[in-house]
Write an enzyme that holds these catalytic residues in place. Structure first.
Site, PDB file in Angstrom:
ATOM      1  N   MET A  30       0.847  -1.194   0.000  1.00  7.54           N
ATOM      2  CA  MET A  30       0.000   0.000   0.000  1.00  7.54           C
ATOM      3  C   MET A  30       0.886   1.248   0.000  1.00  7.54           C
ATOM      4  O   MET A  30       0.452   2.336   0.391  1.00  7.54           O
ATOM      5  CB  MET A  30      -0.947  -0.012   1.207  1.00  7.54           C
ATOM      6  CG  MET A  30      -1.919  -1.194   1.145  1.00  7.54           C
ATOM      7  SD  MET A  30      -3.450  -0.942   2.033  1.00  7.54           S
ATOM      8  CE  MET A  30      -2.854  -0.743   3.690  1.00  7.54           C
ATOM      9  N   HIS A  34       9.235   1.110   3.086  1.00  6.84           N
ATOM     10  CA  HIS A  34      10.364   1.133   4.017  1.00  6.84           C
ATOM     11  C   HIS A  34      11.231  -0.092   3.735  1.00  6.84           C
ATOM     12  O   HIS A  34      10.934  -0.872   2.803  1.00  6.84           O
ATOM     13  CB  HIS A  34       9.861   1.166   5.468  1.00  6.84           C
ATOM     14  CG  HIS A  34       8.805   0.125   5.751  1.00  6.84           C
ATOM     15  ND1 HIS A  34       9.078  -1.229   5.759  1.00  6.84           N
ATOM     16  CD2 HIS A  34       7.482   0.233   6.002  1.00  6.84           C
ATOM     17  CE1 HIS A  34       7.977  -1.898   6.028  1.00  6.84           C
ATOM     18  NE2 HIS A  34       6.990  -1.040   6.170  1.00  6.84           N
ATOM     19  N   GLY A  36      11.458  -2.848   5.100  1.00  6.62           N
ATOM     20  CA  GLY A  36      10.743  -4.132   5.121  1.00  6.62           C
ATOM     21  C   GLY A  36      10.230  -4.482   3.731  1.00  6.62           C
ATOM     22  O   GLY A  36      10.387  -5.620   3.255  1.00  6.62           O
ATOM     23  N   HIS A  37       9.634  -3.497   3.054  1.00  3.03           N
ATOM     24  CA  HIS A  37       9.149  -3.738   1.685  1.00  3.03           C
ATOM     25  C   HIS A  37      10.333  -4.050   0.755  1.00  3.03           C
ATOM     26  O   HIS A  37      10.226  -4.916  -0.112  1.00  3.03           O
ATOM     27  CB  HIS A  37       8.437  -2.488   1.143  1.00  3.03           C
ATOM     28  CG  HIS A  37       7.162  -2.157   1.856  1.00  3.03           C
ATOM     29  ND1 HIS A  37       7.005  -1.017   2.605  1.00  3.03           N
ATOM     30  CD2 HIS A  37       5.975  -2.816   1.932  1.00  3.03           C
ATOM     31  CE1 HIS A  37       5.782  -0.970   3.093  1.00  3.03           C
ATOM     32  NE2 HIS A  37       5.137  -2.044   2.725  1.00  3.03           N
ATOM     33  N   GLN A 148       6.021 -11.368   7.254  1.00  2.00           N
ATOM     34  CA  GLN A 148       5.555 -12.107   8.436  1.00  2.00           C
ATOM     35  C   GLN A 148       4.922 -11.192   9.482  1.00  2.00           C
ATOM     36  O   GLN A 148       4.171 -11.647  10.332  1.00  2.00           O
ATOM     37  CB  GLN A 148       6.764 -12.852   9.042  1.00  2.00           C
ATOM     38  CG  GLN A 148       6.439 -13.787  10.152  1.00  2.00           C
ATOM     39  CD  GLN A 148       5.514 -14.912   9.686  1.00  2.00           C
ATOM     40  OE1 GLN A 148       5.865 -15.653   8.768  1.00  2.00           O
ATOM     41  NE2 GLN A 148       4.349 -15.009  10.284  1.00  2.00           N
ATOM     42  N   SER A 185       7.023  -0.387   9.717  1.00  2.48           N
ATOM     43  CA  SER A 185       5.630  -0.296   9.289  1.00  2.48           C
ATOM     44  C   SER A 185       5.414   1.082   8.683  1.00  2.48           C
ATOM     45  O   SER A 185       5.992   2.074   9.142  1.00  2.48           O
ATOM     46  CB  SER A 185       4.717  -0.465  10.508  1.00  2.48           C
ATOM     47  OG  SER A 185       3.416   0.001  10.205  1.00  2.48           O
ATOM     48  N   SER A 186       4.566   1.116   7.671  1.00  2.00           N
ATOM     49  CA  SER A 186       4.254   2.411   7.050  1.00  2.00           C
ATOM     50  C   SER A 186       3.612   3.339   8.065  1.00  2.00           C
ATOM     51  O   SER A 186       3.683   4.565   7.950  1.00  2.00           O
ATOM     52  CB  SER A 186       3.283   2.217   5.879  1.00  2.00           C
ATOM     53  OG  SER A 186       3.808   1.272   4.991  1.00  2.00           O
ATOM     54  N   ARG A 187       2.954   2.758   9.062  1.00  2.00           N
ATOM     55  CA  ARG A 187       2.272   3.580  10.070  1.00  2.00           C
ATOM     56  C   ARG A 187       3.252   4.253  11.023  1.00  2.00           C
ATOM     57  O   ARG A 187       2.876   5.207  11.710  1.00  2.00           O
ATOM     58  CB  ARG A 187       1.302   2.728  10.884  1.00  2.00           C
ATOM     59  CG  ARG A 187       0.124   2.242  10.074  1.00  2.00           C
ATOM     60  CD  ARG A 187      -0.638   1.165  10.822  1.00  2.00           C
ATOM     61  NE  ARG A 187      -1.582   0.497   9.933  1.00  2.00           N
ATOM     62  CZ  ARG A 187      -2.848   0.846   9.767  1.00  2.00           C
ATOM     63  NH1 ARG A 187      -3.341   1.822  10.476  1.00  2.00           N
ATOM     64  NH2 ARG A 187      -3.634   0.207   8.929  1.00  2.00           N
TER      65      ARG A 187
END
Ligand code: PAF
Length: 280
Positions: A30, A34, A36-37, A148, A185-187
């Site tokens: 979405m 970051h 992680g992506h 995960q 996290s994007s958040r």
């Protein structure tokens, strides 16, 4: 790196790749990317000839309009990160392109969605199931990559692939953490400085709970301790802290062999809802 906003233009590109017998990896996101992506893009690059990253803030998976409105949208920065990471193409459709009509289909994941995120966010996994199915049908990837960190999402998508015979391989990649343990996290970018300084307590409590369970403490004792830890920090409003069986996602009273359980947490930190988990 190509950027496509229409299904038609993406399909034209992909049809050419298929003619050349290229394998396709899909990383659904979405946006607000970051590290992680990027770890998912790296994994997809290792396994496939070309990598498609979708960037689409999917309205049907948000049950809270404010959460949807405030979800960060950073396509220009995302595109730079993806190009640097060696992604082949981005698919960034508009809501109208993705949903020319409001879907009427409802996907019910049974017990998998009666707990945790499913219980707290009614309709969330229906929206995830619909958009992921659409992406699988549009891109027709050989492999699709998920993190995960969204453990329950991984379960429902895996069920989707099995039940609807999508014929692709799901690759689940480990959670990537900041140096202080906070799950990426994007958040996280919505946290203010004070909240960001408090956020690493989430992983600290998870990790300590994991150690205690491995050390033989009873599940109910560990949960009570962890809930107390969250209550002691006034900025947290805990949603759930659960020790579950990793297959059924249901709460357990006793832990099983290594790798069969997870501790999952969801908490508000100020206005921002964060989730994390560890498998043990
Ligand atoms: O994990 C996410 O970012 C989303 O739930 C996904 C899989 C891209 C579907 O919108």
């Amino acid at each position: 790196m190509e950027v496509f906003t229409s299904v038609k233009s993406l399909r034209q590109f992909l049809d050419q790749q298929v003619l050349q017998q290229k394998t396709i990896g899909l990383v659904p996101t979405m946006g607000a990317l970051h590290e992680g992506h990027i770890s998912l893009i790296d994994a997809a690059k290792r396994d496939n000839d070309i990598v498609i990253c979708s960037v689409f803030v999917n309205p049907t998976q948000f049950n809270n309009p404010e959460d949807l409105a405030k979800y960060p949208r950073t396509l220009a920065e995302d595109s730079i990160m993806l190009e640097t990471a060696g992604c082949s193409a981005v698919f960034a459709p508009s809501v109208e392109e993705m949903y020319p009509e409001q879907p009427v289909l409802k996907i019910n994941f049974g017990e998998l969605e009666t707990v945790m995120e499913g219980a707290s966010r009614p309709g969330h996994f229906n929206g995830v199931g619909i958009v992921v199915s659409k992406l699988f049908n549009i891109v027709k990837p050989h492999r699709a990559y998920f993190g995960q960190k969204d453990l329950q999402q991984v379960s429902v998508v895996s069920q989707l692939v099995t039940d609807l015979a999508f014929g692709l391989e799901l690759i689940i990649c480990p959670t990537v953490r900041e140096e202080d343990g906070l799950a990426m996290s994007s958040r996280n970018r919505r946290l203010n400085a004070e909240e960001r300084a408090i956020a690493p307590h989430i992983y600290r409590i998870l990790a300590a709970a994991g150690e205690d369970l491995r050390g033989g403490k009873k599940v109910y004792e560990v949960i009570a301790w962890a809930k107390g830890q969250f209550e002691n920090i006034k900025e947290f409003t805990l949603d759930y802290f659960e020790v579950i069986n990793i297959k059924s996602l249901l709460s357990v009273e006793h832990i099983g062999p290594p790798g069969s359980n997870a501790i999952c947490v969801a908490t508000f930190l100020g206005p921002v809802r964060l989730i994390d988990n560890i498998i043990f």
